[in-house]
Motif scaffolding. Structure first.
Motif, PDB file in Angstrom:
ATOM      1  N   LEU A  15      -0.026  -0.152   6.127  1.00  0.00           N
ATOM      2  CA  LEU A  15      -0.833   0.800   6.886  1.00  0.00           C
ATOM      3  C   LEU A  15      -0.776   2.200   6.282  1.00  0.00           C
ATOM      4  N   ALA A  16       0.311   2.488   5.575  1.00  0.00           N
ATOM      5  CA  ALA A  16       0.486   3.817   4.974  1.00  0.00           C
ATOM      6  C   ALA A  16      -0.103   3.902   3.564  1.00  0.00           C
ATOM      7  N   THR A  17      -0.653   2.819   3.049  1.00  0.00           N
ATOM      8  CA  THR A  17      -1.197   2.826   1.696  1.00  0.00           C
ATOM      9  C   THR A  17      -2.717   2.856   1.736  1.00  0.00           C
ATOM     10  N   ASP A  18      -3.286   3.131   0.581  1.00  0.00           N
ATOM     11  CA  ASP A  18      -4.737   3.136   0.426  1.00  0.00           C
ATOM     12  C   ASP A  18      -5.151   1.747  -0.045  1.00  0.00           C
ATOM     13  N   CYS A  19      -5.429   0.854   0.902  1.00  0.00           N
ATOM     14  CA  CYS A  19      -5.824  -0.503   0.534  1.00  0.00           C
ATOM     15  C   CYS A  19      -7.202  -0.809   1.107  1.00  0.00           C
ATOM     16  N   ARG A  20      -7.871  -1.776   0.492  1.00  0.00           N
ATOM     17  CA  ARG A  20      -9.180  -2.223   0.959  1.00  0.00           C
ATOM     18  C   ARG A  20      -8.990  -3.558   1.664  1.00  0.00           C
ATOM     19  N   VAL A  21      -9.568  -3.699   2.859  1.00  0.00           N
ATOM     20  CA  VAL A  21      -9.455  -4.929   3.629  1.00  0.00           C
ATOM     21  C   VAL A  21     -10.847  -5.499   3.822  1.00  0.00           C
ATOM     22  N   GLU A  22     -11.001  -6.760   3.468  1.00  0.00           N
ATOM     23  CA  GLU A  22     -12.274  -7.462   3.607  1.00  0.00           C
ATOM     24  C   GLU A  22     -12.047  -8.684   4.495  1.00  0.00           C
ATOM     25  N   VAL A  39      -6.743  -8.465   1.266  1.00  0.00           N
ATOM     26  CA  VAL A  39      -6.207  -7.108   1.168  1.00  0.00           C
ATOM     27  C   VAL A  39      -6.011  -6.797  -0.312  1.00  0.00           C
ATOM     28  N   THR A  40      -6.687  -5.757  -0.775  1.00  0.00           N
ATOM     29  CA  THR A  40      -6.584  -5.358  -2.173  1.00  0.00           C
ATOM     30  C   THR A  40      -6.013  -3.949  -2.233  1.00  0.00           C
ATOM     31  N   GLN A  41      -4.907  -3.825  -2.919  1.00  0.00           N
ATOM     32  CA  GLN A  41      -4.254  -2.524  -3.074  1.00  0.00           C
ATOM     33  C   GLN A  41      -5.002  -1.698  -4.106  1.00  0.00           C
ATOM     34  N   GLN A  42      -5.003  -0.389  -3.930  1.00  0.00           N
ATOM     35  CA  GLN A  42      -5.718   0.507  -4.834  1.00  0.00           C
ATOM     36  C   GLN A  42      -4.789   1.224  -5.811  1.00  0.00           C
ATOM     37  N   SER A  43      -3.488   1.193  -5.548  1.00  0.00           N
ATOM     38  CA  SER A  43      -2.553   1.939  -6.382  1.00  0.00           C
ATOM     39  C   SER A  43      -1.262   1.146  -6.575  1.00  0.00           C
ATOM     40  N   GLN A  44      -0.926   0.908  -7.812  1.00  0.00           N
ATOM     41  CA  GLN A  44       0.322   0.195  -8.106  1.00  0.00           C
ATOM     42  C   GLN A  44       1.536   1.043  -7.738  1.00  0.00           C
ATOM     43  N   GLU A  45       1.395   2.351  -7.767  1.00  0.00           N
ATOM     44  CA  GLU A  45       2.501   3.222  -7.381  1.00  0.00           C
ATOM     45  C   GLU A  45       2.816   3.091  -5.890  1.00  0.00           C
ATOM     46  N   GLN A  46       1.781   2.968  -5.063  1.00  0.00           N
ATOM     47  CA  GLN A  46       1.982   2.829  -3.618  1.00  0.00           C
ATOM     48  C   GLN A  46       2.405   1.421  -3.223  1.00  0.00           C
ATOM     49  N   PRO A  48       3.809  -1.586  -5.417  1.00  0.00           N
ATOM     50  CA  PRO A  48       4.171  -2.279  -6.653  1.00  0.00           C
ATOM     51  C   PRO A  48       4.364  -3.789  -6.484  1.00  0.00           C
ATOM     52  N   ASP A  49       4.573  -4.249  -5.241  1.00  0.00           N
ATOM     53  CA  ASP A  49       4.889  -5.656  -5.001  1.00  0.00           C
ATOM     54  C   ASP A  49       3.727  -6.600  -5.281  1.00  0.00           C
ATOM     55  N   TYR A  50       2.508  -6.175  -4.915  1.00  0.00           N
ATOM     56  CA  TYR A  50       1.375  -7.067  -5.123  1.00  0.00           C
ATOM     57  C   TYR A  50       0.079  -6.274  -5.237  1.00  0.00           C
ATOM     58  N   TYR A  70      -1.257 -12.089  -5.292  1.00  0.00           N
ATOM     59  CA  TYR A  70      -1.518 -11.852  -6.709  1.00  0.00           C
ATOM     60  C   TYR A  70      -0.841 -10.573  -7.161  1.00  0.00           C
ATOM     61  N   GLY A  71      -0.266 -10.614  -8.358  1.00  0.00           N
ATOM     62  CA  GLY A  71       0.346  -9.437  -8.949  1.00  0.00           C
ATOM     63  C   GLY A  71      -0.682  -8.598  -9.669  1.00  0.00           C
ATOM     64  N   TRP A  72      -0.262  -7.412 -10.035  1.00  0.00           N
ATOM     65  CA  TRP A  72      -1.140  -6.489 -10.745  1.00  0.00           C
ATOM     66  C   TRP A  72      -1.501  -7.050 -12.113  1.00  0.00           C
ATOM     67  N   PRO A  73      -2.759  -6.873 -12.554  1.00  0.00           N
ATOM     68  CA  PRO A  73      -3.146  -7.325 -13.898  1.00  0.00           C
ATOM     69  C   PRO A  73      -2.340  -6.594 -14.966  1.00  0.00           C
ATOM     70  N   LYS A  74      -2.080  -7.266 -16.062  1.00  0.00           N
ATOM     71  CA  LYS A  74      -1.338  -6.648 -17.168  1.00  0.00           C
ATOM     72  C   LYS A  74      -2.159  -5.534 -17.825  1.00  0.00           C
TER      73      LYS A  74
END
Length: 87
Positions: A15-22, A39-46, A48-50, A70-74
């Motif tokens: 809830l505290a991160t900048d994520c997109r929910v579809e 749920v797609t995260q917008q920042s790996q810094e916020q 890092p887990d997925y 899914y983990g962050w793309p390389k």
């Protein structure tokens, strides 16, 4: 900790991160009607887990019946890598 408890704990943290929910209303899993929450995260810094989580909720029972993480793309334009999947 079971899957439902993990999903709730992660959602509270996110809830505290900048994520997109579809939400997709018309999906099926094993022949049963379901809803998908992606749920797609917008920042790996916020977060890092997925990078992305896909949760399928059975329409009748209103419980999660499938989960993918899914983990962050390389590379920036690369595909995310499957970390875990449960049905």
């Amino acid at each position: 900790m079971n899957l439902l408890q993990r999903l709730i704990a992660t959602a509270r943290r996110d809830l505290a991160t900048d994520c997109r929910v579809e939400v997709l209303d018309d999906v099926r899993i094993n022949g049963r009607p379901a809803e998908a929450i992606i749920v797609t995260q917008q920042s790996q810094e916020q977060s890092p887990d997925y990078y992305q989580a896909r949760i399928l909720i059975d329409r009748e029972y209103r419980l999660p019946v499938h989960f993918e993480s899914y983990g962050w793309p390389k590379q920036p334009d690369g595909d995310p890598r499957l970390l875990e999947q449960y049905t």
